[in-house]
Design an enzyme around this catalytic site. Structure first.
Site, short mmCIF file in Angstrom:
data_model
loop_
_atom_site.label_atom_id
_atom_site.label_comp_id
_atom_site.label_asym_id
_atom_site.label_seq_id
_atom_site.Cartn_x
_atom_site.Cartn_y
_atom_site.Cartn_z
N ILE A 12 0.83 -1.20 0.00
CA ILE A 12 0.00 0.00 0.00
C ILE A 12 0.87 1.26 0.00
O ILE A 12 0.57 2.23 -0.70
CB ILE A 12 -0.94 0.00 1.22
CG1 ILE A 12 -1.95 -1.15 1.12
CG2 ILE A 12 -1.70 1.32 1.32
CD1 ILE A 12 -2.81 -1.33 2.36
N TYR A 150 -1.35 -7.93 16.68
CA TYR A 150 -1.60 -7.08 15.52
C TYR A 150 -2.91 -6.31 15.67
O TYR A 150 -2.95 -5.10 15.47
CB TYR A 150 -1.63 -7.93 14.25
CG TYR A 150 -2.03 -7.14 13.02
CD1 TYR A 150 -1.14 -6.26 12.42
CD2 TYR A 150 -3.31 -7.24 12.48
CE1 TYR A 150 -1.50 -5.52 11.31
CE2 TYR A 150 -3.69 -6.51 11.38
CZ TYR A 150 -2.78 -5.64 10.80
OH TYR A 150 -3.15 -4.89 9.71
#
Length: 256
Positions: A12, A150
């Site tokens: 990204i 995470y």
């Protein structure tokens, strides 16, 4: 206009740099790998003559984050857009996942974002101008058994961004902050986290363009895909215990 993009060597971040370059932004791109950054710079230079600056930095280290800020501050009067994109994940039961990797993840996903947001935000508030785009995840709205650390790091980014946004609103500041919360994205993330998604993954190009466009328009919570938006709504109205069970079931399917 000048933008700083972290984690710009792949995924990204790389596609955000490409898209910002197409919009005419001068860029500061940073990551740990100089070779990939140089390849990206060469690619962007072939497309137009925007200024592309490379700063190699390991943002899992506090001093490297501060050095990045100092180098940018010393060389440029200001930046118009900060994109906090650097980050990674790790899959597995919490009792079994590697502690050293988890601490590095916390340093990269949380500590680096916290440091860079604070330092550059101060300058933006002083100038009463600028934008920050923090890249989180739909994981930021729910617990994540089998990817507990995470998910927790992305919860931190969402809540931090929400708090900063309200402070800016109260101050009637022209500075804006946004948080990008995609679902599965087809990037190198899956390989690093050691997972395999069974849901349809968006391309990093789609997510990058959507995220930048929405951030530049002033949108705060940015979710690129309709089914992911629905998942967020369901997570808000469902008991936490049920959300955790559903997340575990979905995560279990990721095992390779």
């Amino acid at each position: 206009m000048r933008a700083l993009v972290t984690g710009a060597s792949s995924g990204i971040g790389r596609d955000m740099a490409r898209y910002l370059n197409s919009l005419g932004y001068d860029l500061i791109i940073t990551a740990r790998g100089e070779e990939k950054l140089q390849e990206l710079k060469n690619e962007l230079n072939r497309k137009n003559d925007n200024d592309i600056d490379i700063i190699v930095a390991d943002l899992s280290k506090e001093e490297e984050c501060k050095r990045l800020y100092r180098q940018v501050k010393e060389k440029y009067e200001r930046i118009d857009l900060l994109v906090n994109n650097a980050g990674f994940g790790l899959f597995g039961e919490f009792e079994n996942t590697d502690l050293t990797k988890e601490l590095a993840m916390i340093d990269t996903n949380i500590k680096a974002v916290h440091i860079l947001t604070k330092l550059f935000l101060k300058d933006m508030i002083q100038n009463d101008s600028g934008r920050i785009l923090n890249v989180a995840s739909i994981a930021g709205f729910m617990p994540g058994p089998l990817m507990a650390t995470y998910y927790a790091t992305k919860n931190y980014i969402v809540r931090l961004s929400q708090a900063i946004r309200e402070e800016l609103r109260k101050e009637k500041s022209k500075v804006s902050i946004s948080v990008l919360c995609p679902g599965p994205v087809n990037t190198n993330f899956n390989k690093v986290a050691d997972v395999k998604f069974n849901l349809r993954s968006l391309s990093s190009e789609e997510v990058a363009k959507y995220g930048i466009d929405k951030a530049l328009s002033g949108k705060f919570i940015i979710i690129p895909e309709t089914t992911v938006k629905i998942a967020r709504v369901l997570s808000k109205i469902s008991p936490d215990t049920l959300v955790a069970k559903v997340c575990y079931h979905m995560q279990e399917k990721k095992r390779k």
